[in-house]
Design an enzyme around this catalytic site. Sequence first.
Site, PDB file in Angstrom:
ATOM      1  N   LYS A   1      22.239  -6.333   9.956  1.00  0.00           N
ATOM      2  CA  LYS A   1      22.677  -5.705   8.701  1.00  0.00           C
ATOM      3  C   LYS A   1      23.013  -6.610   7.488  1.00  0.00           C
ATOM      4  O   LYS A   1      23.836  -7.604   7.731  1.00  0.00           O
ATOM      5  CB  LYS A   1      23.659  -4.596   9.022  1.00  0.00           C
ATOM      6  CG  LYS A   1      23.122  -3.669   9.997  1.00  0.00           C
ATOM      7  CD  LYS A   1      24.142  -2.285   9.854  1.00  0.00           C
ATOM      8  CE  LYS A   1      23.658  -1.209  10.751  1.00  0.00           C
ATOM      9  NZ  LYS A   1      24.733  -0.390  11.043  1.00  0.00           N
TER      10      LYS A   1
ATOM     11  N   HIS B   1      27.655  -7.247   3.314  1.00  0.00           N
ATOM     12  CA  HIS B   1      27.790  -6.472   2.026  1.00  0.00           C
ATOM     13  C   HIS B   1      29.072  -6.715   1.247  1.00  0.00           C
ATOM     14  O   HIS B   1      30.337  -7.401   2.009  1.00  0.00           O
ATOM     15  CB  HIS B   1      27.293  -5.198   2.207  1.00  0.00           C
ATOM     16  CG  HIS B   1      28.180  -4.342   2.854  1.00  0.00           C
ATOM     17  ND1 HIS B   1      29.771  -3.898   2.582  1.00  0.00           N
ATOM     18  CD2 HIS B   1      27.973  -3.606   4.124  1.00  0.00           C
ATOM     19  CE1 HIS B   1      30.024  -3.260   3.674  1.00  0.00           C
ATOM     20  NE2 HIS B   1      28.969  -3.036   4.460  1.00  0.00           N
TER      21      HIS B   1
ATOM     22  N   HIS C   1      32.405  -6.131   3.240  1.00  0.00           N
ATOM     23  CA  HIS C   1      32.778  -7.274   4.140  1.00  0.00           C
ATOM     24  C   HIS C   1      33.277  -8.519   3.507  1.00  0.00           C
ATOM     25  O   HIS C   1      34.174  -9.344   3.875  1.00  0.00           O
ATOM     26  CB  HIS C   1      31.684  -7.698   4.902  1.00  0.00           C
ATOM     27  CG  HIS C   1      31.015  -6.727   5.844  1.00  0.00           C
ATOM     28  ND1 HIS C   1      29.777  -6.217   5.984  1.00  0.00           N
ATOM     29  CD2 HIS C   1      31.776  -6.085   6.850  1.00  0.00           C
ATOM     30  CE1 HIS C   1      29.586  -5.443   6.903  1.00  0.00           C
ATOM     31  NE2 HIS C   1      30.895  -5.211   7.551  1.00  0.00           N
TER      32      HIS C   1
HETATM   33  N1  ARG Z   1      31.779  -4.476  12.241  1.00  0.00           N
HETATM   34  C1  ARG Z   1      32.784  -3.492  11.653  1.00  0.00           C
HETATM   35  C2  ARG Z   1      32.262  -2.917  10.369  1.00  0.00           C
HETATM   36  O1  ARG Z   1      31.458  -3.610   9.755  1.00  0.00           O
HETATM   37  C3  ARG Z   1      34.322  -3.846  11.467  1.00  0.00           C
HETATM   38  C4  ARG Z   1      34.831  -4.524  12.775  1.00  0.00           C
HETATM   39  C5  ARG Z   1      36.107  -4.510  12.405  1.00  0.00           C
HETATM   40  N2  ARG Z   1      37.149  -4.987  13.503  1.00  0.00           N
HETATM   41  C6  ARG Z   1      37.617  -4.524  14.732  1.00  0.00           C
HETATM   42  N3  ARG Z   1      38.008  -4.822  15.540  1.00  0.00           N
HETATM   43  N4  ARG Z   1      37.003  -3.175  14.990  1.00  0.00           N
HETATM   44  O2  ARG Z   1      32.404  -1.769  10.026  1.00  0.00           O
END
Ligand code: ARG
Length: 569
Positions: free
Chosen positions: A126, A129, A132
């Site tokens: 994905k 963006h 992030h």
């Molecule tokens: N990959 C997730 C997202 O883009 C964020 C992960 C954050 N870290 C965690 N330990 N949940 O929404």
Amino acid sequence: MTNFKNIIAKEISKIVNIQEKELETYIEVPKDSSNGDYAFPCFRLAKELKKAPPIIAEDIKEKLKIEGETIEKVEVVGGYLNFYINQKLLTKEVLTEISKKEEYGKSDIGKGKNIVIDYSAPNIAKPFHIGHLRSTVIGGALYNIYKYLGYNTIGINHLGDYGTQFGKLIEGYKLWGKEYNIEEDPINELTKIYIRINQLCKEDEKVLERCRMNFKLLEDGDPYCKEIWEKFRELSLKEFQRVYDLLGSKFDSWNGEAFYSDKMPEVIQILDKTGKLVESEGAKIIDLEDKGINTPCIIQKSNGSTTYATRDLAAILYRARNYDFDKALYVVSYEQTLHFKQVFEVAKLLGLDEKYTNGLKHVPFGMVSLSTGKMSTREGNIVKLEELLNEAISRAKSIIEEKNPDLEDKENVAKKVGVGAVIFNDLSNSRIKDEIFDWNQILNFQGETGPYIQYTYVRTKSVLEKAGYIPQIEEIKFDKLGDESSKNIINLIYNFENILEQVTQKEEPSILSRYLIDIAKSFSNFYNDNKILVEDKDTQNARVYLTYSVGKVLKIGAKLLGIDMPNKM
Ligand code: ARG
């Protein structure tokens, strides 16, 4: 350096019946320096002492034996006691400290403490963006600052590389993989496949079933599914790395969600034993109603596959055991507040020491929107981060072309300015605030921006270049910096370490960004009020040294935020 707050608190604690440490937290730095360098407000004491604050202030002043070489004067103004520090002494201390240490403000107050920071965490296949970006930048700044204060800091990129969407992607790849140029432009092409397979799933229940099956196969270690998944991961990471290279981001661990695939059975087992794991429509859930959380935490879906929450629980176990953390921070958008509430609550059932469950902390941040509208994956109008950064660089380049066409190494400077502008923008307001991304604002050299900080730094450099020397600390006559604007700078620089500590107490890098703006503004005042290169050698030496000190603190501070300084711009 001398801790003035502590000296004041210590003396006051001899008079009032409150601990020194607590008193220290009462002490303020007056906004207007004509009210002294420190102020002790007596309002909080009024209730207990049953006296008006100004009378308490007078009483304390009478008994206080503090005036002397260090603290020159104490004055009562209203309910405040105002303290005036011997400016020459302070100047000497601050500049001597600057001269001694390459890494001014560095300390070891965090020695022996382990801090895990979970940040960035984009999702495989994905787009990376702008949401992030905030996580990457805020988490990165916290990482640097904790480290600078001596904490043992572990930065983790908890990649979204697992979950049912991979079942879908695998199915789409099986069906149409050959039609797409995945090697060439992986994330765009995989996104197209993802949209297409989702459409098909909506039309055909059987396809959806196959997708679910694929994820189950992946979880069970099926070689074919695993091979495809690995390919997606590797290609996506290559693309993410280009963004990380632009930003200068580094991580100690890349253990993403998939890393926990074989660590979840243990979580389920432990939870099972607590008796709190219950069946609901074929799924296994933990009800959190009695904890004030209305939505239950789903641990296992009805088809037996695991969830995002279960992977986070397995990660907590793993991190507690392997990093023995004192704090584990999750720098993730406030949209996931519920998720972390649930996970942290369920974590209390894992049988971990309270040290760990108390150390879990969600560090949320607000949404970013473009001045032209919202930026969300669901609405499909996503701005890709790599494009955004490249745009920032090219805009910085045109500004430089216009303002300073003969500058050497324009490419490199444009990169520092463009990327610096984007980073600073993300850190300039308190993180929880939603943010509007506006090109004109972030690249404004005169605004409260990254380029303004860089520009001020460059100005200090050019002063030093004109002077042609940096004096030795021994040559400085500290009383030459008694004017208001010099004093302001000295006081700010004195506060640097304290600012860094505040950042870690509140997990709020904007405290440092605001501070750098304050320094830049004070330098601007100093520069307007004073000629730096003058007849009188002592005055010149002192002012050149102050200029050098400002440059040094700006550079260190910016670096901690993740921003590089150009030498010219
Ligand atoms: N990959 C997730 C997202 O883009 C964020 C992960 C954050 N870290 C965690 N330990 N949940 O929404």
